[in-house]
Each structure stands twice: as C-alpha cells, then as structure tokens.
Design a protein around this motif. Sequence first.
Motif, PDB file in Angstrom:
ATOM      1  N   ASP A   1      -5.449  18.248  -2.958  1.00  0.00           N
ATOM      2  CA  ASP A   1      -4.492  17.301  -3.542  1.00  0.00           C
ATOM      3  C   ASP A   1      -3.504  16.852  -2.469  1.00  0.00           C
ATOM      4  O   ASP A   1      -2.309  17.129  -2.519  1.00  0.00           O
ATOM      5  CB  ASP A   1      -3.764  17.943  -4.720  1.00  0.00           C
ATOM      6  N   ILE A   2      -4.048  16.171  -1.453  1.00  0.00           N
ATOM      7  CA  ILE A   2      -3.280  15.655  -0.321  1.00  0.00           C
ATOM      8  C   ILE A   2      -3.684  14.208  -0.119  1.00  0.00           C
ATOM      9  O   ILE A   2      -4.871  13.885  -0.106  1.00  0.00           O
ATOM     10  CB  ILE A   2      -3.576  16.437   0.975  1.00  0.00           C
ATOM     11  N   ASP A   3      -2.721  13.334   0.036  1.00  0.00           N
ATOM     12  CA  ASP A   3      -3.041  11.973   0.466  1.00  0.00           C
ATOM     13  C   ASP A   3      -1.881  11.410   1.258  1.00  0.00           C
ATOM     14  O   ASP A   3      -0.718  11.653   0.963  1.00  0.00           O
ATOM     15  CB  ASP A   3      -3.393  11.062  -0.715  1.00  0.00           C
ATOM     16  N   GLY A   4      -2.227  10.693   2.310  1.00  0.00           N
ATOM     17  CA  GLY A   4      -1.226  10.122   3.203  1.00  0.00           C
ATOM     18  C   GLY A   4      -1.143   8.616   3.070  1.00  0.00           C
ATOM     19  O   GLY A   4      -1.988   7.973   2.448  1.00  0.00           O
ATOM     20  N   LEU A   5      -0.112   8.071   3.681  1.00  0.00           N
ATOM     21  CA  LEU A   5       0.036   6.624   3.734  1.00  0.00           C
ATOM     22  C   LEU A   5      -1.000   6.043   4.693  1.00  0.00           C
ATOM     23  O   LEU A   5      -1.596   6.747   5.502  1.00  0.00           O
ATOM     24  CB  LEU A   5       1.447   6.258   4.192  1.00  0.00           C
TER      25      LEU A   5
ATOM     26  N   LEU B   1       0.827  -1.206   0.000  1.00  0.00           N
ATOM     27  CA  LEU B   1       0.000   0.000   0.000  1.00  0.00           C
ATOM     28  C   LEU B   1       0.866   1.263   0.000  1.00  0.00           C
ATOM     29  O   LEU B   1       0.561   2.241  -0.694  1.00  0.00           O
ATOM     30  CB  LEU B   1      -0.944  -0.002   1.203  1.00  0.00           C
ATOM     31  N   ARG B   2       1.959   1.239   0.765  1.00  0.00           N
ATOM     32  CA  ARG B   2       2.856   2.410   0.771  1.00  0.00           C
ATOM     33  C   ARG B   2       3.492   2.602  -0.598  1.00  0.00           C
ATOM     34  O   ARG B   2       3.602   3.730  -1.101  1.00  0.00           O
ATOM     35  CB  ARG B   2       3.932   2.254   1.843  1.00  0.00           C
ATOM     36  N   LEU B   3       3.917   1.506  -1.203  1.00  0.00           N
ATOM     37  CA  LEU B   3       4.533   1.593  -2.525  1.00  0.00           C
ATOM     38  C   LEU B   3       3.542   2.143  -3.549  1.00  0.00           C
ATOM     39  O   LEU B   3       3.884   2.967  -4.403  1.00  0.00           O
ATOM     40  CB  LEU B   3       5.028   0.204  -2.942  1.00  0.00           C
ATOM     41  N   SER B   4       2.279   1.703  -3.447  1.00  0.00           N
ATOM     42  CA  SER B   4       1.272   2.181  -4.390  1.00  0.00           C
ATOM     43  C   SER B   4       1.011   3.669  -4.217  1.00  0.00           C
ATOM     44  O   SER B   4       0.749   4.385  -5.195  1.00  0.00           O
ATOM     45  CB  SER B   4      -0.039   1.393  -4.202  1.00  0.00           C
ATOM     46  N   ALA B   5       1.073   4.144  -2.980  1.00  0.00           N
ATOM     47  CA  ALA B   5       0.829   5.568  -2.735  1.00  0.00           C
ATOM     48  C   ALA B   5       1.928   6.430  -3.337  1.00  0.00           C
ATOM     49  O   ALA B   5       1.659   7.427  -4.015  1.00  0.00           O
ATOM     50  CB  ALA B   5       0.710   5.828  -1.227  1.00  0.00           C
ATOM     51  N   TRP B   6       3.176   6.052  -3.111  1.00  0.00           N
ATOM     52  CA  TRP B   6       4.280   6.849  -3.653  1.00  0.00           C
ATOM     53  C   TRP B   6       4.316   6.782  -5.178  1.00  0.00           C
ATOM     54  O   TRP B   6       4.709   7.741  -5.840  1.00  0.00           O
ATOM     55  CB  TRP B   6       5.617   6.379  -3.070  1.00  0.00           C
ATOM     56  N   GLY B   7       3.878   5.661  -5.741  1.00  0.00           N
ATOM     57  CA  GLY B   7       3.929   5.517  -7.196  1.00  0.00           C
ATOM     58  C   GLY B   7       2.602   5.763  -7.881  1.00  0.00           C
ATOM     59  O   GLY B   7       2.458   5.465  -9.072  1.00  0.00           O
ATOM     60  N   ALA B   8       1.622   6.333  -7.165  1.00  0.00           N
ATOM     61  CA  ALA B   8       0.241   6.403  -7.658  1.00  0.00           C
ATOM     62  C   ALA B   8       0.133   6.988  -9.058  1.00  0.00           C
ATOM     63  O   ALA B   8      -0.485   6.388  -9.945  1.00  0.00           O
ATOM     64  CB  ALA B   8      -0.633   7.194  -6.681  1.00  0.00           C
ATOM     65  N   ARG B   9       0.698   8.145  -9.300  1.00  0.00           N
ATOM     66  CA  ARG B   9       0.535   8.797 -10.600  1.00  0.00           C
ATOM     67  C   ARG B   9       1.300   8.054 -11.698  1.00  0.00           C
ATOM     68  O   ARG B   9       0.777   7.862 -12.797  1.00  0.00           O
ATOM     69  CB  ARG B   9       1.000  10.256 -10.533  1.00  0.00           C
ATOM     70  N   ALA B  10       2.519   7.649 -11.396  1.00  0.00           N
ATOM     71  CA  ALA B  10       3.313   6.954 -12.410  1.00  0.00           C
ATOM     72  C   ALA B  10       2.691   5.617 -12.783  1.00  0.00           C
ATOM     73  O   ALA B  10       2.653   5.245 -13.966  1.00  0.00           O
ATOM     74  CB  ALA B  10       4.747   6.752 -11.901  1.00  0.00           C
ATOM     75  N   LEU B  11       2.172   4.884 -11.794  1.00  0.00           N
ATOM     76  CA  LEU B  11       1.562   3.582 -12.082  1.00  0.00           C
ATOM     77  C   LEU B  11       0.252   3.742 -12.844  1.00  0.00           C
ATOM     78  O   LEU B  11      -0.081   2.915 -13.695  1.00  0.00           O
ATOM     79  CB  LEU B  11       1.338   2.810 -10.775  1.00  0.00           C
ATOM     80  N   HIS B  12      -0.490   4.806 -12.546  1.00  0.00           N
ATOM     81  CA  HIS B  12      -1.682   5.106 -13.336  1.00  0.00           C
ATOM     82  C   HIS B  12      -1.302   5.361 -14.788  1.00  0.00           C
ATOM     83  O   HIS B  12      -1.981   4.897 -15.720  1.00  0.00           O
ATOM     84  CB  HIS B  12      -2.397   6.331 -12.752  1.00  0.00           C
ATOM     85  N   GLY B  13      -0.193   6.076 -14.991  1.00  0.00           N
ATOM     86  CA  GLY B  13       0.272   6.359 -16.343  1.00  0.00           C
ATOM     87  C   GLY B  13       0.684   5.101 -17.098  1.00  0.00           C
ATOM     88  O   GLY B  13       0.645   5.072 -18.332  1.00  0.00           O
ATOM     89  N   LYS B  14       1.057   4.059 -16.358  1.00  0.00           N
ATOM     90  CA  LYS B  14       1.426   2.783 -16.972  1.00  0.00           C
ATOM     91  C   LYS B  14       0.236   1.834 -17.089  1.00  0.00           C
ATOM     92  O   LYS B  14       0.413   0.662 -17.437  1.00  0.00           O
ATOM     93  CB  LYS B  14       2.531   2.113 -16.135  1.00  0.00           C
ATOM     94  N   ASN B  15      -0.953   2.333 -16.755  1.00  0.00           N
ATOM     95  CA  ASN B  15      -2.163   1.509 -16.785  1.00  0.00           C
ATOM     96  C   ASN B  15      -2.020   0.277 -15.892  1.00  0.00           C
ATOM     97  O   ASN B  15      -2.553  -0.790 -16.173  1.00  0.00           O
ATOM     98  CB  ASN B  15      -2.532   1.104 -18.212  1.00  0.00           C
ATOM     99  N   TYR B  16      -1.226   0.441 -14.815  1.00  0.00           N
ATOM    100  CA  TYR B  16      -1.013  -0.597 -13.813  1.00  0.00           C
ATOM    101  C   TYR B  16      -0.407  -1.873 -14.395  1.00  0.00           C
ATOM    102  O   TYR B  16      -0.644  -2.977 -13.904  1.00  0.00           O
ATOM    103  CB  TYR B  16      -2.325  -0.875 -13.049  1.00  0.00           C
ATOM    104  N   GLN B  17       0.416  -1.711 -15.433  1.00  0.00           N
ATOM    105  CA  GLN B  17       1.196  -2.816 -15.999  1.00  0.00           C
ATOM    106  C   GLN B  17       2.675  -2.480 -15.745  1.00  0.00           C
ATOM    107  O   GLN B  17       3.210  -1.539 -16.327  1.00  0.00           O
ATOM    108  CB  GLN B  17       0.964  -2.931 -17.510  1.00  0.00           C
ATOM    109  N   PHE B  18       3.318  -3.226 -14.849  1.00  0.00           N
ATOM    110  CA  PHE B  18       4.693  -2.885 -14.486  1.00  0.00           C
ATOM    111  C   PHE B  18       5.380  -4.100 -13.866  1.00  0.00           C
ATOM    112  O   PHE B  18       4.735  -5.081 -13.502  1.00  0.00           O
ATOM    113  CB  PHE B  18       4.716  -1.705 -13.500  1.00  0.00           C
ATOM    114  N   ARG B  19       6.694  -4.005 -13.766  1.00  0.00           N
ATOM    115  CA  ARG B  19       7.478  -5.071 -13.146  1.00  0.00           C
ATOM    116  C   ARG B  19       7.785  -4.699 -11.696  1.00  0.00           C
ATOM    117  O   ARG B  19       8.120  -3.566 -11.387  1.00  0.00           O
ATOM    118  CB  ARG B  19       8.775  -5.333 -13.916  1.00  0.00           C
ATOM    119  N   LEU B  20       7.658  -5.720 -10.834  1.00  0.00           N
ATOM    120  CA  LEU B  20       7.840  -5.532  -9.401  1.00  0.00           C
ATOM    121  C   LEU B  20       8.927  -6.490  -8.924  1.00  0.00           C
ATOM    122  O   LEU B  20       8.926  -7.671  -9.272  1.00  0.00           O
ATOM    123  CB  LEU B  20       6.515  -5.830  -8.684  1.00  0.00           C
ATOM    124  N   ARG B  21       9.863  -5.961  -8.148  1.00  0.00           N
ATOM    125  CA  ARG B  21      10.961  -6.794  -7.635  1.00  0.00           C
ATOM    126  C   ARG B  21      10.724  -7.108  -6.156  1.00  0.00           C
ATOM    127  O   ARG B  21      10.306  -6.239  -5.391  1.00  0.00           O
ATOM    128  CB  ARG B  21      12.296  -6.071  -7.809  1.00  0.00           C
TER     129      ARG B  21
END
Length: 413
Positions: A382-386, A242-262
């Motif tokens: 435009d505020i969101d917390g962990l 959940l923390r990772l998704s919050a920090w990456g929210a805009r970028a992951l949306h831009g990738k249509n939630y298709q990405f590689r996770l390590r």
Amino acid sequence: MSERRVAIVGGGAAGFFAAITCAEAAPRTTVTLLEKSPQFLSKVRISGGGRCNVTHACFEARALSSHYPRGGRALLAPFQNFQPRDTIAWFESRGVKLKTEDDGRIFPVTDSSQTVIGCLLHAAKAAGIELLTNCSPERVTRRVTGGFELALGKGKTLGCERLMLATGGCRVPSGGQLAVSLGHTLEPPVPSLFSFHIAAPWLRELAGISVPCMEVSLPELRLRERGAVLLTHSGLSGPAILRLSAWGARALHGKNYQFRLRHNWLPQLDAEALAAALESRRSAQPGRLVINTPLSPLAARLWEALVLAADIPRETRWAGLSRSARHRLIQQLNHTELEAIGKSLNQDEFVTCGGVRLSEVNFRTMQSRICPGLYFGGELLDIDGLTGGFNFQSAWTTGWLAGRAMSSKAFNA
C-alpha cells in the motif's frame, strides 16, 4: 534440501532488483524470477513515454518520503539505506549514464527505456538468475518443514525456502490473492494519478492549451497543488492535476469522481495585484477590446474563454469595463469553480493506491510479520508515489532491501 532457492513472483522493477541483489550477494543460491506475462519489465518499457523516469533528484530521506501520499512514513527508514543517489550509482556502475532534467526527473541519456531494461536483463543473466515468463503460481502453500510450495499449473510445482511477492498494483482483486492466501490483509485498491473529466464545454473546447503554472484545489478536501496543467478534450491533466489526484485518491473514489474543483489561473497575482494589473491595462490601452488583450502567461484562446465566462460581452473595451465586470473577471481568474464528472487513468503510470497493509511488513527487511520467509516489494504494498520517478524509486528501494534480506548468511549457512 541441498539446493537453496529463492523464488520471486513478478518480473517488474522491484522483482528484478530484488533478484539481482539476492543473486549477487548469495551466488550459491538459486534465484528464480517468475513473470506471468510474455515479457519482463513491461511497465519500465512504457514509463515516461518510453524514456523511463528512473528516479528523482531528491537526496534527503525525509524530503523524499514526502512525495508518497501513502507509504511515506514507512519508507523513511528504507530511504536511509537505499535512495536515489544509490540508484544512480547502481545503474551508472553498470554502464547506464543518467541525466537530470530541470524538474528533477532522472532519465537515461539515451532517452530510451530499453537501456534500463537491457541493463537489468544483463545483470540478471550474469548473476545466474533463472528467468521464467508466462509463468505464475496459481496458489502458494507453506510447507510444514519450512519454505513454500508454488503450484504453477499443469501439475508443475516449485519449492523454495524464501518467497517474494512483487506482482505490482492490485488493480484487480486477484492481484493480491497470493498475499491474502498467506494471511495478509489488502487495503482496497483504488486508482491514483489520473486526469479529471470536466463538465464545462467551454473548457474542453480549449484542448491542447498548456498553462505553465496555475493552482488547482479541492476546497472540500483541503488539498491544493500548483504547477503545469494541460487542457484536454475531456477536461484537465498535467503534473499539478496528477499530484492532486494522488493525494485525494481515496476521497475522490468515495465521491465516485463527482466533485467541485477550484482554479486559480494566475496564482502569482493575488486579488489586489490582479486588480492593479487590470487597472494598468485599462489606463494604457483604453480602446483595446478586453477579449483581445490577455494577461501573460495565459494563452489568447484561454483568456478569451475566461473573459466570456465572466459574462463580459465580446465588444467590451477596457475603457468601458465597469467595476462590477472587473470584479467578475478577477473572480473568474482567481476562483473559477468547475464540476468534475469522472476521471481517466494516466496510462504512463498505471498507479493504484492500496495493497498489502504496511503494518504487516517489517520495513527493515521487507519480510512479512505474519508469514516467516515471505517478502514484499513495489506496488503490491500500500505505497504509491507522485509522478516523477518516485514509484520506481520505492520499487528499487524495497527490492534492494528484500534482496539483501533473502540472501542473508543465516539462510545460506
């Protein structure tokens, strides 16, 4: 007008806190709180699995602001004026005893969100606030003489000198349209705090297993989180995800939630320490099957899946583990790469990033820099917390600041 009125649109945490703060500070002002749904504080009711994670035990403003992927810098000064210590004092002075759990989350000792809801409703009624449900403006216009006119539908209107919008996250475009109609700009809303759908069938077959501490990263975005992870029927969830998704929210949306996770399943061991642990196991238990002897704290089923994913045959014993197989196992444990193919929202939080542009708001008072007499609070900004009580804390803080400002002596003179 002989009667001064403050209208607050949105009966959630920020709206209630602002209304109570304003009404208690300016008892001769009529404060009206409007909520479009049949009940107030619905998000408070379901948060924290129905326990209500009121705030977080983080009492230094700079450290606290670091838990907000968006809005942390803007909240730095507000947290100097109202922070978790003040939230705790506010609720406990009204009879709500709170407890701090090991991870820093703060809950009512009753473990019931109804305790918090009851406190807020009682304080609102005691302060004489006019509470209206099933009521929300269809549009708002500025009056030539100052203040606002709210069109409530069916020919009904409500006039006020000061207006606060605290309508929550803009999950649908209409959520921020009142602000837009008064001259404000919305940053596009996208989901924050969500779990990941993972393509690998072997991982989804492990649903229900919890890993107490692992490291997950998005190498392409240079984002990394460490903490508990839960394996689910669709992929991965838990605090670190959940923390990772919050920090990456805009970028992951831009990738249509298709990405590689390590994934690093044993982050406490680097490659050298892990090699030593495997060699120790090889020396101590040469006749045991690799697949049956997991390294702590990995669950037996997870260990078995990781061993097989490293192309180590099921019948391999430690004595027969080749150097190349050991290398593959180390890579699998430290650097598993999996493909994410979508997301699921965290239903306890419903958090979005996006909302009213922060540069358009004065964070000393929460008043609009564009439209005098208009105030904002909570997730409409435009505020969101962990996860962990941080979104509620920003609601209490912005609501308190707005309530104080709307009750100012200049208004009530």
